[in-house]
Structure formats: structure tokens, C-alpha cells
Design an enzyme around this catalytic site. Sequence first.
Site, PDB file in Angstrom:
ATOM      1  N   ASP A   1      39.566  85.374 -28.889  1.00  0.00           N
ATOM      2  CA  ASP A   1      40.305  85.075 -30.114  1.00  0.00           C
ATOM      3  C   ASP A   1      41.715  84.631 -29.740  1.00  0.00           C
ATOM      4  O   ASP A   1      42.463  85.376 -29.095  1.00  0.00           O
ATOM      5  CB  ASP A   1      40.354  86.323 -30.996  1.00  0.00           C
TER       6      ASP A   1
ATOM      7  N   ASP B   1      39.523  78.880 -33.686  1.00  0.00           N
ATOM      8  CA  ASP B   1      40.318  79.651 -32.716  1.00  0.00           C
ATOM      9  C   ASP B   1      39.591  80.868 -32.157  1.00  0.00           C
ATOM     10  O   ASP B   1      40.222  81.721 -31.534  1.00  0.00           O
ATOM     11  CB  ASP B   1      41.632  80.103 -33.348  1.00  0.00           C
ATOM     12  N   GLU B   2      38.294  80.965 -32.355  1.00  0.00           N
ATOM     13  CA  GLU B   2      37.582  82.114 -31.802  1.00  0.00           C
ATOM     14  C   GLU B   2      36.114  81.779 -31.583  1.00  0.00           C
ATOM     15  O   GLU B   2      35.544  80.919 -32.246  1.00  0.00           O
ATOM     16  CB  GLU B   2      37.726  83.351 -32.694  1.00  0.00           C
TER      17      GLU B   2
END
Length: 413
Positions: A28, A122-123
Site C-alpha cells: 500500500d 495505489d495498492e
Amino acid sequence: MSRKQITGIGPVPRTGADDSGCPILHVDMDAFFASVELLDRPELRGRPVIVGSPAGRGVVLSATYEARAQGVHSAMPMSRARRLCPQATVIPPSHGKYSEVSKGVMEIFHTITPLVEPIASDEAFLDVGGARRRLGPPAAIAAMIREQVLDRYGITCSVGVAGSKFVAKLASKQCKPDGLLVVPAGQVVDFLHPLPVSALWGVGERTEQALVRLGIRTVGDLARVPPATLQRELGQAVGGHLAALAWGRDERAVSAHAPDKSIGNEETFAADVDDPEVIKRELLRLSERVAARMRKGGHVGRTVSVKLRRADFTTINRSRTLREPTDVAQVIYATACELFEAAGLQRVRLRLVGVRMENLRPAEEATRQLSIGERETGWREAEQAMDKAIRRFGPDAVVPASLVRGKLDEAET
């Protein structure tokens, strides 16, 4: 840039944690949008920064940890964020930059393993079980990913290492920012049970309130309640789901080709709007965007949803499942208008509207059955022609006439 290396929980040493049963990583990025913006504004490092609309409309997209320390968080109304942290620098979003960095980060993940499941820009989850012989144990792989992301892009990420997706995601959250946390297979219960019950997937505000009324505040409290009691109070599906998670049971595998569950767009108005015609024009604009994204991705969908947020931030969601799946903007728009009208908000001031298509499936798997005497409308073919024109001449090459009239009306006023 500082590194905090957390490997292990409870009595386990900070180094040498047993990751032998932990093939799942959850990576993350830390304050992703804000971190990317600071690459071009290094003078703002160490200061509170908020990514969102400088005009105060809309919600916070990202915030540095200095702003978060003042109570700011993602999805918070910008007006409230400015009150909580008036000294923050507000930066308008640059989505193109975020997409570029996200693509590069995902490429790093794919050099590690083909089993990468992105769940946001983003993860992602990674299953590194097959990479042990080539790259070493999971904790070492996690450390290598962090170093590669930092070296290549100058931003940090946090990584949870565990035996399941659920626990790995919790671990990455616990070690933020810029951390690495291994939850050994034999210590999952010790890790989970002290956490607040709100940490579990599926526990939103209402479910948490229901659990608190039962005296359940931690995951450990939840684990001690008989599953039958949870199912009676929360329903069969939710009760059974939470009972399993409370003991760390999550059998879902990392899916490298996880299908999109929904496709949507939403827009916050520059000023609250109570004119139904203006709202319907925005619903048309959003329907066009959603349909174009669906056709580009090769999807059709059956369920149309609209999101209507009032001036007081009360949010109303309405949805309808169609007889047949579609990727046609006119069908989506007509349904969205019907849902808006049925909500009874024609003269209520709205600050945001959204359109979303759910219940997706690959377009090649969907066939349309015409009723006897029914004629093809031609909308799909027309919109496909629009797609080609837009790809060649740009996003403003072809737009519905009503949207052009709307712009002219706004210009005259």
C-alpha cells in the site's frame, strides 16, 4: 529517507520473524497522491498538504501524514479539512501523474510474480509463494519491493506479510507509514484480537453500532460470540463472514485477473444545484463517460446506480437492474434520470451526482435478444463511431447536442 522496519508482532523479535507460512503481501503506497505531488514540490516535505479542490468543494483525495495528524483524512469534505488544518497547502489533483507512477509501481510488482491483484491505483495483493527459490523468503521480497519503489520513484510504501489477504491488508495498515510487518501464521489470533472490531472487512458504521450494542468492541470480543448469535443479529451472510474473520479465516486466493466489479464517475458541482435540467445534463455527461469506459474495457453491465449528495452531505443511492446488459450511454442515462426522478429530489439542492454501472460481464459473453417487431435503435453503433472520432481528434470532438446547449446557456448567464 527514514525507514522503520517492523517484522513481527507481540513477543516475536523485530528481525527474524517466521514468514514461512506467509506467501501473501499487501503493498500500500503511503499517502500516494500527496507523495507524488511532493516529488515536484520538495519544499513542502514535512508540512501538511492536502490534495483536493482549492475552491473548497468536493472531498479530500489524499493528505500527508502531517495533515492527518490534525484529523484530515481521505473522503472528508474539503471545507471541513480546511477548518481542521487551515495551515495546510492545498494542491489540485494531477491524475495523469498518478496514473503514470501507478503503472510503474505495478510493473515492479509483476517483475516479482505474475500473481498480482491490484485493488486500487495505489495498492495490490501479491502471492510470492512461487518466487521464494528465486528471490528469497516473503519478508525479504517485501523489503526489496519497498527499496525498488523508493529508488525508482522517491515515494514510500508499507507492506503487510501474512498467510491470507485479510491479515496482510490489516498488517500493512498497522505499520503505516513506511513500514513492513510480518504476521506469523501461528500468531494471527494474537494479532487480530486486540484490534477494534471496525478493523474487519464488512464492518461499516451501522454494523459497528450494532456490535457495540451487543457489547462487542474488539475482534476478540467478536470471536467469543457464537456464530449463530452473530447470524441472528446481523444476518446469515454478514454474521458468518465476521465470525470467520475474527479467527483469521480467509480462503480467498490472489486473483491476477480480477474482473472490474463496477465502473462509475461522479462530479461535485462548483455550487449547489437545484435545477433538474442542469442535474440531468450532468447525468448525461457521466453516463457518456461510464459507457465509453465500459466499451474501452470490453464490459457490459446490468445494474445502473446513481449517487445523489445533498447540500448537507446526506447521500442517497438508488439502483435498478436492467432486463439485459448494456454499454449504451443513452440506456444508462435514461435509467439514471428515472432513478433521479423517483428519488423526489427535483428541487433539492445537490452538491454531487454520480452514475455507476454494476453487475459487469465481458461484452463478448452478452447477446441481445430482440422482441418480435422490435427494431435496433442504432445507439450502440453511433456511440462506437463517437469512440473512434474521440480517439482520433480528442475528447471534445463529438459531444451530445444537449451538453453543447448546456455550455452555451451557462456562458450566457
